[in-house]
Design an enzyme around this catalytic site. Structure first.
Site, mmCIF file in Angstrom:
data_model
loop_
_atom_site.group_PDB
_atom_site.id
_atom_site.type_symbol
_atom_site.label_atom_id
_atom_site.label_comp_id
_atom_site.label_asym_id
_atom_site.label_seq_id
_atom_site.Cartn_x
_atom_site.Cartn_y
_atom_site.Cartn_z
ATOM 1 N N PHE A 1 -0.753 28.630 -7.592
ATOM 2 C CA PHE A 1 -1.637 27.984 -8.569
ATOM 3 C C PHE A 1 -1.485 28.744 -9.886
ATOM 4 C CE2 PHE A 1 -5.392 26.324 -10.555
ATOM 5 C CZ PHE A 1 -5.744 25.167 -9.869
ATOM 6 N N ASP B 1 -9.274 30.941 -13.071
ATOM 7 C CA ASP B 1 -9.484 31.283 -11.674
ATOM 8 C C ASP B 1 -9.015 32.699 -11.350
ATOM 9 O OD1 ASP B 1 -10.036 31.049 -9.003
ATOM 10 O OD2 ASP B 1 -8.333 29.771 -8.549
ATOM 11 N N PHE C 1 -9.609 18.545 -14.812
ATOM 12 C CA PHE C 1 -9.513 19.348 -13.597
ATOM 13 C C PHE C 1 -8.231 19.041 -12.828
ATOM 14 C CE2 PHE C 1 -13.853 19.496 -14.786
ATOM 15 C CZ PHE C 1 -14.416 20.644 -14.233
#
Length: 349
Positions: free
Chosen positions: A27, A80, A329
């Site tokens: 990610f 994140d 998102f």
């Protein structure tokens, strides 16, 4: 209120499953501010590569290194912790010489570049983010492949991701308790998170109901339409529907959905009646937003990932690359591809 997992799919519920974020390197997020540092000024923009650190933790460490108060270090958005991310931090250092930020050391972090800048970097002041995601243990490759092709043409619902609502939906639950008890909430962060969750949930519900229509992207009388990539919008009239539909089909215009709050929602006539009916049962959340003077706004109903490309490493592993505008998102894209294992809620926006 519709649970996030039960929101309507644009391309139907995925047939396949897969694993998102088997490790942080699966990610990758690269922040795109949309501008370059000025090269002068009392602020310093610092581009950081981080892995295993949340944004606030790195900002506090940078403040300590520069011997300034933590509030003097800002950023455009949270990234994140459990991912590989590039983002900019901004430190205000008036009257000081340019520090040697190559000496800044923090486990999991690396300074990539830094330069002077005239203005503070404020929350939300970014153009978008580029994503590189790796989905592993993918079943039904053919279904995922077709969905990627369809997303290139039709996009995905522009839902707020599950992370907006907190782990286990805690932010939305907090908003509901607040709405029901009317007890003052002193904690500013809680107030912000809960109000944001309330408005986002109502938006998601309106979009989910609209997606149940046979022709999702059909302009109706009173729709609020937005120029692609712009925040401004205008209301469609019956006489203009045919021409406006052509521009929507060409992705020049976007149909929007309400972010409910105080004041007018923006739609009129048929479109307004539809939106009001979609959230008619959520009287407590609507009353909370009005009471707390959260102004109503608009947000595009659909999201078109830009520069979308993918590469199958093997039959069960696919790398996907795309760019999204700020406020969108990546998990809302993944949701249309596969049924993932794991919880989205821990992924920072």
């Amino acid at each position: 209120m519709i649970e996030f997992d039960n929101l309507t799919y644009l391309h139907g519920k995925p047939q396949g499953t897969g694993l998102l974020k088997a490790n942080p390197e699966d990610f990758v997020v690269v922040e795109d501010l949309g501008f370059e540092p000025d090269g002068e000024g009392e602020h310093i923009l610092v581009r950081i590569l981080k892995n295993g650190c949340n944004t606030r933790f790195v900002a506090d460490a940078l403040a300590k290194f520069l011997k300034i108060h933590a509030r003097e270090v800002s950023f455009a958005g949270q990234k994140d912790k459990h991912a590989v991310t590039e983002q900019w931090l901004c430190a205000r250092v008036p009257g000081k010489e340019m520090p040697d930020l190559s000496a800044f050391q923090l486990e999991g972090c690396q300074v990539l570049e830094y330069a002077r800048h005239k203005r503070k970097l404020r929350l939300g002041a970014l153009k978008g983010n580029a994503f590189t995601l790796v989905l592993r243990e993918v079943s039904n490759r053919d279904d995922v492949e077709q969905r990627l092709i369809d997303i290139c043409v039709k996009g995905v619902p522009n839902y707020f991701g599950a992370q907006r609502f907190g782990i286990g939906g805690s932010n939305l639950q907090g908003a509901l308790r607040w709405a029901q008890t009317n007890t003052p909430v002193r904690d500013r962060n809680k107030r912000s998170f809960w109000l944001s969750a309330a408005r986002s949930a109502l938006f998601n519900q309106i979009v989910a109901e609209r997606l149940k229509k046979a022709d999702v992207n059909q302009v109706v009388d009173g729709d609020a339409l937005q120029l692609a990539g712009r925040g401004s919008w205008f209301v469609a009239t019956t006489e203009e529907v045919a021409e406006l539909q052509r521009r929507v089909n060409d992705k020049e215009l976007m149909i929007t959905a309400a972010l409910p709050g105080s004041g007018e929602w923006g739609t009129q006539r048929e479109a307004l009646a539809f939106e009001q009916a979609a959230v008619a049962a959520e009287t407590e959340l609507q009353a909370l937003l009005v009471r707390e003077k959260v102004e109503a706004a608009r947000r595009a109903m659909l999201l078109y990932p830009q520069q979308l490309s993918w590469n199958w490493w093997d039959d069960v592993t696919v790398e996907i690359r795309f760019w999204l505008p700020a406020g969108s998102f990546a998990t809302s894209v993944v949701r249309e591809l596969i049924n993932t294992t794991g919880d989205y809620a821990h992924i920072a926006e």
